[in-house]
Motif scaffolding. Structure first.
Motif, PDB file in Angstrom:
ATOM      1  N   PRO A   1       1.566   6.280   3.583  1.00 21.44           N
ATOM      2  CA  PRO A   1       1.205   4.821   4.369  1.00 21.44           C
ATOM      3  C   PRO A   1       0.740   3.813   3.434  1.00 21.44           C
ATOM      4  O   PRO A   1       0.450   2.479   3.592  1.00 21.44           O
ATOM      5  CB  PRO A   1       0.021   5.553   5.234  1.00 21.44           C
ATOM      6  CG  PRO A   1       0.244   6.877   5.146  1.00 21.44           C
ATOM      7  CD  PRO A   1       1.297   7.393   4.035  1.00 21.44           C
ATOM      8  N   GLN A   2       0.053   4.308   2.146  1.00 22.47           N
ATOM      9  CA  GLN A   2      -0.442   3.356   1.254  1.00 22.47           C
ATOM     10  C   GLN A   2       0.710   2.749   0.294  1.00 22.47           C
ATOM     11  O   GLN A   2       0.409   1.375   0.072  1.00 22.47           O
ATOM     12  CB  GLN A   2      -1.555   4.097   0.214  1.00 22.47           C
ATOM     13  CG  GLN A   2      -2.635   4.723   0.825  1.00 22.47           C
ATOM     14  CD  GLN A   2      -3.548   5.329   0.335  1.00 22.47           C
ATOM     15  OE1 GLN A   2      -3.723   5.157  -1.174  1.00 22.47           O
ATOM     16  NE2 GLN A   2      -4.412   6.230   0.821  1.00 22.47           N
ATOM     17  N   LEU A   3       1.652   3.554  -0.113  1.00 20.84           N
ATOM     18  CA  LEU A   3       2.497   3.066  -1.138  1.00 20.84           C
ATOM     19  C   LEU A   3       3.959   2.504  -0.350  1.00 20.84           C
ATOM     20  O   LEU A   3       4.509   1.617  -0.908  1.00 20.84           O
ATOM     21  CB  LEU A   3       2.988   4.042  -1.953  1.00 20.84           C
ATOM     22  CG  LEU A   3       2.038   4.673  -3.011  1.00 20.84           C
ATOM     23  CD1 LEU A   3       2.805   5.793  -3.704  1.00 20.84           C
ATOM     24  CD2 LEU A   3       1.694   3.617  -4.142  1.00 20.84           C
TER      25      LEU A   3
ATOM     26  N   LEU B   1       9.531   0.929 -12.083  1.00 21.20           N
ATOM     27  CA  LEU B   1       8.804   0.210 -12.467  1.00 21.20           C
ATOM     28  C   LEU B   1       9.301  -1.440 -12.095  1.00 21.20           C
ATOM     29  O   LEU B   1       8.467  -2.127 -11.754  1.00 21.20           O
ATOM     30  CB  LEU B   1       8.872   0.206 -14.310  1.00 21.20           C
ATOM     31  CG  LEU B   1       7.793   1.058 -15.112  1.00 21.20           C
ATOM     32  CD1 LEU B   1       8.275   0.827 -16.621  1.00 21.20           C
ATOM     33  CD2 LEU B   1       6.702   1.106 -14.707  1.00 21.20           C
ATOM     34  N   VAL B   2      10.537  -1.451 -11.845  1.00 24.07           N
ATOM     35  CA  VAL B   2      10.850  -2.590 -11.235  1.00 24.07           C
ATOM     36  C   VAL B   2      10.823  -2.588  -9.888  1.00 24.07           C
ATOM     37  O   VAL B   2      10.069  -3.623  -9.364  1.00 24.07           O
ATOM     38  CB  VAL B   2      12.734  -2.765 -11.438  1.00 24.07           C
ATOM     39  CG1 VAL B   2      13.143  -3.651 -10.515  1.00 24.07           C
ATOM     40  CG2 VAL B   2      12.873  -2.913 -12.886  1.00 24.07           C
ATOM     41  N   VAL B   3      10.724  -1.501  -9.232  1.00 23.03           N
ATOM     42  CA  VAL B   3      10.356  -1.458  -7.667  1.00 23.03           C
ATOM     43  C   VAL B   3       8.865  -1.794  -7.492  1.00 23.03           C
ATOM     44  O   VAL B   3       8.449  -2.472  -6.803  1.00 23.03           O
ATOM     45  CB  VAL B   3      10.690  -0.030  -6.973  1.00 23.03           C
ATOM     46  CG1 VAL B   3      10.113   0.131  -5.726  1.00 23.03           C
ATOM     47  CG2 VAL B   3      12.361   0.103  -6.945  1.00 23.03           C
ATOM     48  N   GLN B   4       8.118  -1.388  -8.410  1.00 18.45           N
ATOM     49  CA  GLN B   4       6.449  -1.244  -8.222  1.00 18.45           C
ATOM     50  C   GLN B   4       6.282  -2.811  -8.725  1.00 18.45           C
ATOM     51  O   GLN B   4       5.527  -3.262  -7.975  1.00 18.45           O
ATOM     52  CB  GLN B   4       6.077  -0.366  -9.472  1.00 18.45           C
ATOM     53  CG  GLN B   4       6.111   1.284  -9.075  1.00 18.45           C
ATOM     54  CD  GLN B   4       5.521   1.425  -7.659  1.00 18.45           C
ATOM     55  OE1 GLN B   4       4.627   1.016  -7.311  1.00 18.45           O
ATOM     56  NE2 GLN B   4       6.072   2.556  -7.053  1.00 18.45           N
TER      57      GLN B   4
ATOM     58  N   SER C   1       4.306  -7.864  -6.561  1.00 16.29           N
ATOM     59  CA  SER C   1       4.736  -9.588  -6.774  1.00 16.29           C
ATOM     60  C   SER C   1       4.694  -9.826  -5.222  1.00 16.29           C
ATOM     61  O   SER C   1       4.261 -11.105  -4.836  1.00 16.29           O
ATOM     62  CB  SER C   1       6.147  -9.652  -7.513  1.00 16.29           C
ATOM     63  OG  SER C   1       5.914  -9.312  -8.845  1.00 16.29           O
ATOM     64  N   SER C   2       5.489  -9.081  -4.293  1.00 17.20           N
ATOM     65  CA  SER C   2       5.886  -9.544  -3.061  1.00 17.20           C
ATOM     66  C   SER C   2       4.560  -9.347  -1.976  1.00 17.20           C
ATOM     67  O   SER C   2       4.270 -10.249  -0.926  1.00 17.20           O
ATOM     68  CB  SER C   2       6.976  -8.867  -2.304  1.00 17.20           C
ATOM     69  OG  SER C   2       6.613  -7.431  -2.065  1.00 17.20           O
TER      70      SER C   2
END
Length: 161
Positions: A98-100, A149-152, A157-158
């Motif tokens: 739920p958090q991530l 890292l890219v997904v994070q 950013s979004s």
């Protein structure tokens, strides 16, 4: 012409992909269960009980012989870690999904699975045959962690926009 070995390997790989495909669904379902029961650990308990109730009819239907308890008690202590790992994973999924979000949680889970798998193979841990780490495996791990890292980065950013 495709050899029978590659076809059977492809079928096994499809089974593994299917098993992986249900993991995000498990994480989401368990997270909802934990919230509704008031605590993630109750969600873990209920999830494991449902697992037990689901596997018992399968055992009975395909007439699996009774377990060899005498042999099992003589196994090394690490042989019993699977149940603990299940509790750790289910509880982490209940709390962190739920958090991530499902994507961030699962990509981190995959990264953890890959690095541990490379170590298990390389050192032949848990009774598995040694399959040494090579440049291809190491580059693959680096690519997976780059993906994490890219997904994070793009998730953060979004969320800030």
């Amino acid at each position: 012409m495709i050899s029978p070995i590659s076809i059977s390997t492809a079928i096994l790989a499809c089974g593994a992909i299917f098993a992986g495909a249900v993991v995000p669904l498990q994480a989401g379902a368990n997270a909802a269960l934990g919230r509704s029961l008031g605590h993630p650990l109750w969600g873990t308990v209920v999830s494991l009980l449902v697992s037990l109730l689901a596997v018992i009819p399968v055992l009975l239907t395909i007439r699996v012989p009774m377990p060899q308890i005498a042999q099992a008690v003589n196994l090394p202590i690490w042989s019993w870690f699977g149940g603990i790992a299940g509790v750790i994973y289910i509880t982490a999924a209940l709390i962190l999904t739920p958090q991530l979000g499902a994507t961030n949680f699962i990509i981190c889970v995959i990264a953890g699975q890959i690095i541990t798998s490379v170590l298990v193979d390389h050192f032949g841990l848990m009774g598995l045959p040694i399959k040494g780490a090579n440049l291809g495996k190491i580059l693959g791990v680096v690519l997976i962690f780059t993906g994490v890292l890219v997904v994070q980065y793009f998730t953060i950013s979004s969320n800030n926009n």
